[in-house]
Design a protein around this motif. Structure first.
Motif, PDB file in Angstrom:
ATOM      1  N   GLU A 151     -33.415   0.560  29.329  1.00 23.34           N
ATOM      2  CA  GLU A 151     -32.120   0.567  28.661  1.00 23.34           C
ATOM      3  C   GLU A 151     -31.219   1.540  29.421  1.00 23.34           C
ATOM      4  OE1 GLU A 151     -30.214   2.196  24.562  1.00 23.34           O
ATOM      5  OE2 GLU A 151     -32.377   1.757  24.548  1.00 23.34           O
ATOM      6  N   SER A 158     -40.984   0.993  27.439  1.00 25.89           N
ATOM      7  CA  SER A 158     -39.530   0.975  27.243  1.00 25.89           C
ATOM      8  C   SER A 158     -38.960   2.333  27.603  1.00 25.89           C
ATOM      9  CB  SER A 158     -39.181   0.666  25.780  1.00 25.89           C
ATOM     10  OG  SER A 158     -39.083  -0.711  25.610  1.00 25.89           O
ATOM     11  N   ASN A 196     -39.235  -2.240  30.316  1.00 17.96           N
ATOM     12  CA  ASN A 196     -37.941  -2.549  29.718  1.00 17.96           C
ATOM     13  C   ASN A 196     -37.032  -1.318  29.836  1.00 17.96           C
ATOM     14  OD1 ASN A 196     -35.895  -3.645  28.164  1.00 17.96           O
ATOM     15  ND2 ASN A 196     -36.830  -2.884  26.265  1.00 17.96           N
TER      16      ASN A 196
END
Lengths: 534, 353
Positions: A399, A369, A397
């Motif tokens: 963001e 992430s 992932n």
């Protein structure tokens, strides 16, 4: 105040004229034949002092109001041509440069341009020590020693550097805005508190260029007026009027109506929209800005070479360049933009999710992430979304962390990003500018605070062989050999570095069909107005 | 107030006291505004130093700029220094334009003032009659139309309306001038022939008798003022309608009608006069809103006004410019409030004490 009785009659008369008579006139708007009208976004200008100016639109203005010792030719960007120096040479010692000044050049004030002005201007830039001063100080000048290193005698200017640098490196740096020669007498007449005219020159010009600045309204407009006598010959356009038009759709309307000659900030949609219009033409120029990803080496998984390589295969270069970035960016995977000496145009990477997954598996990384920091402008947001999608396909992932330019820059300089989507424009037209920042990092510690170097910002301890070659390249006398060295540096950089150059910016300038000779400066320079005819 | 009913004061003294009261209000409002703006400016995650020195600055250059900006001092000291300078009329220099903030504002505010004034004239000239007509015929097609226009005014993005307006009236029909305050050719005439007095092109060119410039400026201002005026009209007509509806249900209206007074007189003279007091507040508020500068309208029409100036400044953490702009906006609000107070007293005898 005496109320003019005419005013009372004028109101209705004007309204009537507006609705009837004036209407057809307004439809055939045309700019005056001897005036060039340009719409651009000019709210980035902070200072017009050549010792300080470092923004795109400020450089455009200064390129047309000042001259440098050696210059670039707008009809053939690349080889150097004489500017205020009619000839120049390097002595056998490799450090002593002499410039013979031309005798027919005058400043806007009417003062002749002398070697003394040239020496003073360069000394001044070093002494003022504003942001772009490193372009000069990298040759060993300091405020203390510069008066000995840069001297004038008669019509000859002598400059002594601290090391025998590649002559092309030195000359290229002199073509940058900071190499502009300022009218010493005029500047000193406006001196306050020993500032060498700095406060005054922030909003005025005192150069020998084809134009002088007549009016300047920040974030609104500026007007350049041609000089009666310019040593290159009086320019065809007597005036250049640059208007700040922040909205591209508005700019397009102005161009279509003929109220402006050149629109410099159109979007791809606007460019497509004017495609069929025979009164207009579009000229593409590769600019020097590179869009790249910086993977912070302080973030553990990102320091793994396999992970870095995997991410290089997770960028949809072609997909982005052929869709939403079409016409405005081209795929470019090396740190030197096309147009620079030794620019590498190889594009070995393309989107390959399977290969990336394999690399991630080899690295033993799963469920990664990460945050991707991006500035809140449309192009960059769209790139970030594409990256979020393609990295996601390999199980990373992402963001998105969106901020204003100044916020994002603050984080990047503090080395607090994970992945940063950033743009970089060269500071001067020599390959060392980008090699220096992307491939040099003498001290990777937090305390070193080498915030000017991108390699430091992203915490990359540059391998010694790359760094040594960068240092050697600035000393190489032979230009061809020098170009070869940069190609080699870029290949190694492309394979090993935590930087992922993705695109080079293409600027699309839309012009009225009758405008000839406009050059936006390519990737290495600023716009030339004095060469325009219409 | 209570005092003045007891003691007969001279009009001069009363005026002096009103002016004094106004000045105190102004000072308190502005100081409060400054304090809030100042704190916001210091807590936003934008570094004003970077705005000046750019990305490539070395740490030493960065620190030198920081020092020059006075950002090394404690927050309270910074604020006190700022207020002290401001009292002496020095609002500092803008980081972005390198000009004194006051001269920047003297450049951008007249553009906004000119635009907002014409827009408000549009808004009032159309909005009030529309509201009255709608109120006198509730439920009729006139009423529905006014409501529809008002609704559209509330819901249409001004950015879009401005662009469409430009496309149609400038692009296709060629009825009005394009974005900006003047045509390029007139820009030069204006700068050469007209000495700036107010900074408002319409007034300056009229004073100088440069009627061609005046006419050209008018063709340029009419569309953005129309677009802004439309929004202010939507608001004013809706408020007028509801004030009038309320007023027309009053007993004195019935009395007047019973007495056989002509309907137009009942509506336009008696009822309208009574709603004019709250209406003035509405108009003043709407005018004040426009005077803050409309960023979007100014962007679309390349109108170099206060809205664009403050917004640009804010995004670059150019706090001197932001605070200077805030002071102007704040002072405008207070001033308009005072003007509407004076107008109340002229219209409503009960307010004269």
């Amino acid at each position: 105040m005496i109320f003019n009785p005419l005013l009372r009659k004028a109101g209705p008369a004007v309204m009537a004229a507006l609705l009837l008579g004036a209407a057809p006139q307004a439809m055939m708007a045309e700019t005056p034949a001897d005036t060039l009208v340009i719409a651009d976004a000019i709210d980035d200008i902070v200072s017009l002092d050549p010792a300080e100016a470092f923004e795109w639109s400020g450089s455009d203005l200064l390129n047309n109001t000042y001259d440098t010792l050696v210059e670039l030719d707008p009809s053939n960007l690349g080889p150097l041509v004489p500017g205020l120096a009619e000839s120049w040479e390097l002595a056998d010692d490799g450090v002593t440069y002499t410039f013979k000044m031309r005798s027919d050049a005058k400043f806007a004030s009417g003062n002749p341009v002398t070697a003394e002005d040239a020496a003073w201007s360069l000394q001044r830039a070093v002494k003022l020590d504003k942001t772009p001063s490193f372009i000069l100080t990298q040759f060993g000048f300091t405020p203390e020693n510069v008066e000995e290193k840069i001297t004038a005698e008669g019509d000859t200017l002598t400059i002594v550097t601290d090391q025998p640098y590649a002559p092309s490196f030195f000359y290229n740096c002199l073509t940058a805005t900071i190499g502009s020669i300022v009218d010493k007498q005029t500047a000193m007449e406006h001196e306050t508190d020993g500032d060498m005219g700095y406060e005054w020159l922030k909003t005025n010009t005192a150069g020998s260029g084809a134009y002088y600045l007549r009016t300047y309204k920040p974030a609104d407009s500026y007007v350049l007026e041609a000089k009666e006598e310019y040593w290159r010959g009086t320019p065809a356009m007597k005036r250049v009027f640059v208007r700040h038009v922040p909205e591209p759709a508005t700019e397009r309307l102005l161009l279509e109506k003929g109220d402006i000659d050149i629109a410099r900030k159109l979007t791809p949609v606007d460019i497509e929209g004017i495609g069929g219009n025979e009164d207009l033409k579009v000229e593409d120029t590769e600019k020097g800005q590179i869009m790249y990803l910086a993977l912070n080496q302080k973030v553990e998984p990102l320091a793994d070479p396999k992970v870095i390589e995997a991410i290089k295969y997770l960028v949809d270069y072609e997909g982005m360049a052929s869709t939403f970035l079409k016409g405005q960016y081209e795929v470019h995977q090396a740190f030197l933009p096309n147009g620079f000496l030794g620019a590498l145009s190889d594009t070995p990477y393309s989107l390959d999710v399977e290969k990336a997954k394999a690399l991630l598996a080899e690295a033993g990384v799963s469920d990664l992430s990460l945050t991707l920091t991006v500035r809140n402008n449309q192009d960059r947001m769209e790139m970030a979304q594409s990256l979020q999608n393609t990295l996601g396909q390999a199980g990373i992932n992402v963001e998105l962390k969106v901020g204003t330019g100044k916020e994002v820059l603050g984080e990047y300089r503090a080395r607090e990003h994970q992945i940063a989507l950033e743009g970089w424009g060269p500071d001067y037209p020599d390959p060392h500018t980008n090699a220096d920042t992307f491939a040099r990092n003498p001290d990777n510690s937090d305390e070193a605070q080498l915030t000017g170097l991108l390699a430091w910002r992203t915490a990359w301890a540059v391998p010694k062989d790359i760094q040594d070659e960068v240092d050697a390249a600035v000393l190489e006398k032979d230009s061809d050999t020098r170009a070869e060295m940069y190609l080699d540096i870029q290949r190694k950089h492309q394979a090993q570095s935590p930087f992922i150059p993705m695109f080079q910016v293409i600027q699309q300038n839309a012009l009225r069909a009758n405008v000839e000779g406009f050059n936006a400066g390519g990737s290495i320079h600023s716009a030339f107005y004095w060469s325009v005819t219409k | 107030m209570a005092e003045s009913t007891l003691i007969e004061t001279s009009p001069l003294l009363r005026t002096a006291r009103q002016v004094g009261g106004f000045l105190v209000t102004l000072a308190v409002t502005l100081l409060g505004l400054l304090a809030v703006t100042f704190v916001i400016g210091r807590v936003v995650p934008i570094d004003p130093v970077l705005a000046v020195v750019g990305e490539r600055a070395t740490t030493a250059q960065y620190e030198a700029a920081r020092e020059a900006l006075g950002l090394n001092e404690p927050l309270l000291t910074q604020f006190l220094i700022y207020v002290g300078d401001a009292l002496r009329g020095d609002f500092g220099r803008s980081l972005l334009t390198s000009q004194p903030v006051l001269s920047d504002i003297a450049r951008v505010f007249p553009a906004t003032l000119e635009l907002s004034t014409i827009a408000t004239i549009f808004g009032v000239a159309l909005g009030v009659p529309a509201g009255v007509l709608a109120a006198t015929r509730p439920g009729s097609w006139v009423d529905q139309l006014v409501r529809l226009i008002g609704l559209a005014g509330y819901s249409m993005p001004i950015f879009w309306l401005g662009l469409i307006g430009l496309l149609v009236f400038y692009g296709n029909l060629g009825w009005v001038g394009g974005p900006g305050r003047l045509d390029t050719s007139y820009q030069f005439t204006f700068e050469l022939d007209v000495t700036p007095v107010t900074g408002m092109i319409l007034i300056d060119s009229a004073l100088a008798g440069a009627w061609d410039v005046f006419a050209n400026a008018l063709t340029h201002i009419i569309l953005p003022a129309g677009v802004l005026g439309y929004y202010s009209m939507a608001y004013i007509s809706r408020m007028t309608r509801s004030f009038m509806m309320n007023e027309l249900s009053q007993e004195y209206v019935t009395t007047a009608r019973v007495k056989g007074m002509p309907e137009w007189r009942v509506v336009w003279v008696h009822a309208l006069r009574n709603v004019s007091v709250p209406l003035i507040t509405v108009i003043a508020l709407s005018y004040a809103n426009l005077l803050e500068g409309s960023v979007l309208t100014e962007t679309v029409f390349a109108w170099p006004g206060l809205g664009l100036y403050i917004t640009n400044a804010l995004f670059s953490a150019d706090m001197n410019a932001v605070m200077g702009g805030t002071v102007i906006v704040g002072a405008t609000f207070v001033l308009l409030n005072m003007i509407s107070d004076v107008l109340y007293k002229l219209i409503d005898p009960r307010a004269r004490t």
